[in-house]
Design an enzyme around this catalytic site. Structure first.
Site, PDB file in Angstrom:
ATOM      1  CG  ASN A  25       1.584 -44.022  18.630  1.00  8.16           C
ATOM      2  OD1 ASN A  25       0.490 -44.090  19.189  1.00  8.16           O
ATOM      3  ND2 ASN A  25       2.464 -43.086  18.923  1.00  8.16           N
ATOM      4  CB  CYS A  26       7.169 -46.154  19.428  1.00 10.59           C
ATOM      5  SG  CYS A  26       7.916 -46.482  17.833  1.00 10.59           S
ATOM      6  CG  MET A  27       9.282 -41.384  20.460  1.00  4.79           C
ATOM      7  SD  MET A  27      10.918 -40.868  21.006  1.00  4.79           S
ATOM      8  CE  MET A  27      11.038 -39.254  20.227  1.00  4.79           C
ATOM      9  CB  SER A  69       4.246 -42.550  14.787  1.00  8.81           C
ATOM     10  OG  SER A  69       4.779 -41.748  15.823  1.00  8.81           O
TER      11      SER A  69
END
Length: 468
Positions: A25-27, A69
């Site tokens: 996941n990212c932000m 996320s």
């Protein structure tokens, strides 16, 4: 948010856990690498309550918004088992579509993806360090203006935290690059540390490569080439290490492979990569200086073009490829003008979304609810919810938001707005702006808000807004 339910729905939409080889996941996004894209149900993913949008490239990116996320990504990784190896059932599919994927995944896009994979894990640290440096810098300048020379310990404490990342960023980049290229992570960190070692200056002096009159004009100095050099060097390290390991007897592998790999890579790094990447970095800086760091019309035009073109990059998830340019500017000048200019694109979306919110009153409450939920995080610099939930699906607001951001970026460029770090955008970026540029940054945001609203309200409300 029902974490268990949305996680199960995402896994099912991705073709089930057996179809997923890796998930991160990212932000704002959950990124999945799948074995068979034919098994992925994009419509099903988009219809999940809580999913803002889906982006397809070499991965499947499910946009769920900030905070969510990380929780969803952690839950899925903890409760589902993935196998990176292709099963006998999907081998035929992989072979059949190998050429097609190669054509779609061009080398430029692959390179940007690798850059993103190197820097995305650092974003939380970048945000924390940037805010610490921003707060410390603001109060340091305030005290200096009042004639106070003794810096309080709490400011030194914040500076220590900020410098803990930015002072040793090359090491972090080296480690993450090693992960991405398949080298030993510790050796990648060593490459990063070597490039910023003070001994590089000593070596340069011994070899007559040091310019005593102007250190920055030296062929070789500590930090020459910046993180560009580190990334290239670690890629070479991975190449050397893999080939040395192939021919090295097992009994000597743990001892000689790392030694030979680091020695060879360091020689190439210090005497070839650092001077060469320094030349490239200087060239990139000259381009940035021409576009946004000069006086007069060119700064206005450059600011408009860069900001107006940022949302398309964000749309396809390639915006992280710009981070090396932020670092390059920061290393070269001590501040970043590119980052605040690009922040204006997201601000244009704020105005556009608010215009749609007003025009949709009594016509489309579902759309208004999406905007109502997305505006707060948009103001704080997280633009994906508005992008995938509002402006991009409606079409014309995406264009007006980009144009509004372009005008605001032109103003920010003309006023030489600059930050001392990069990370959060929107209103949360105010503390990391240079103290004498904070007001101009805020005014730039206001220009984007107002123009985004006006352009959209009067010229870009889609006819099909009722059916959205």
């Amino acid at each position: 948010m029902n974490l268990e339910l949305i996680s199960k729905q995402i896994v099912d939409g991705l073709g089930g856990e057996k179809n997923i080889s890796n998930l991160t996941n990212c932000m704002t996004r959950v990124r999945a690498t799948v074995k068979d894209k034919a098994l992925v149900n994009i419509t099903e993913l988009q219809d999940i309550d809580g999913v803002i949008g889906v982006v397809e490239d070499s991965t499947i990116q499910v946009v769920v918004g900030p905070g969510k996320s990380r929780k969803i990504g952690d839950y899925i990784n903890q409760n589902y088992k993935f196998n990176s190896e292709s099963s006998s059932n999907d081998k035929d599919y992989v072979a059949e579509n190998k050429e097609k994927r190669k054509q779609n995944d061009n080398k430029f896009k692959q390179a940007l993806k690798k850059v993103a994979n190197i820097f995305v894990p650092l974003i939380p640290a970048i945000i924390a360090a940037g805010l610490c440096n921003g707060i410390a810098g603001y109060f340091t300048n305030t005290y200096a203006a009042q004639g106070i020379t003794e810096i309080p310990i709490w400011i030194t404490f914040l500076q220590t935290i900020g410098n803990g990342l930015f002072g040793y960023l090359a090491i972090f980049v080296g480690i993450n690059s090693a992960k991405e290229f398949g080298a030993t992570e510790g050796l990648g960190g060593m490459i990063g540390a070597i490039t910023i070692s003070a001994n590089i200056d000593t070596i340069s002096q011994m070899l007559g490569l040091f310019n005593a009159d102007n250190r920055l004009n030296s062929i070789l100095i500590s930090g020459k080439g910046g993180i560009i050099g580190v990334i290239v060097s670690v890629a070479i390290l991975a190449f050397i290490e893999k080939r040395v390991r192939k021919v090295m007897p097992d009994v000597f592998d743990n001892i000689l492979t790392p030694l030979i790999s680091i020695l060879l890579t360091c020689m190439i790094t210090i005497f070839i990569i650092m001077p060469a990447s320094g030349f490239v970095s200087d060239g990139i800086m000259k381009v940035l200086e021409t576009l946004i760091m000069t006086e007069g019309p060119m700064a206005i035009v450059g600011g408009f073009i860069l900001s107006a073109s940022f949302l398309p990059l964000l749309m396809v998830g390639l915006h992280h490829g710009l981070i090396p340019f932020y670092v390059l500017q920061l290393e070269s000048t001590g501040s970043i003008t590119l980052f605040p200019i690009l922040c204006m694109a997201g601000a244009g979306q704020i105005g556009a979304a608010f215009a749609i919110y007003l025009r949709a009153k009594g016509r489309n409450e579902k759309l208004r609810n999406v905007i109502r939920a997305s505006l707060p995080v948009g103001l704080l610099g997280i633009g994906e919810p508005l992008l995938y939930g509002v402006t991009l699906p409606l079409g014309t607001p995406f264009i007006t938001a980009s144009i509004a951001g372009g005008f605001a970026g032109a103003f920010a460029s003309y006023m030489k707005v600059a930050s001392i770090a990069y990370g959060p955008a929107g209103l949360t970026a105010i503390p990391i702006m240079l103290p004498d540029k904070m007001l101009y940054y805020f005014l730039s945001l206001c220009i984007a808000y107002v123009l985004g609203f006006l352009f959209t309200y009067f010229f870009a409300v889609p006819k099909g807004i009722d059916e959205y």
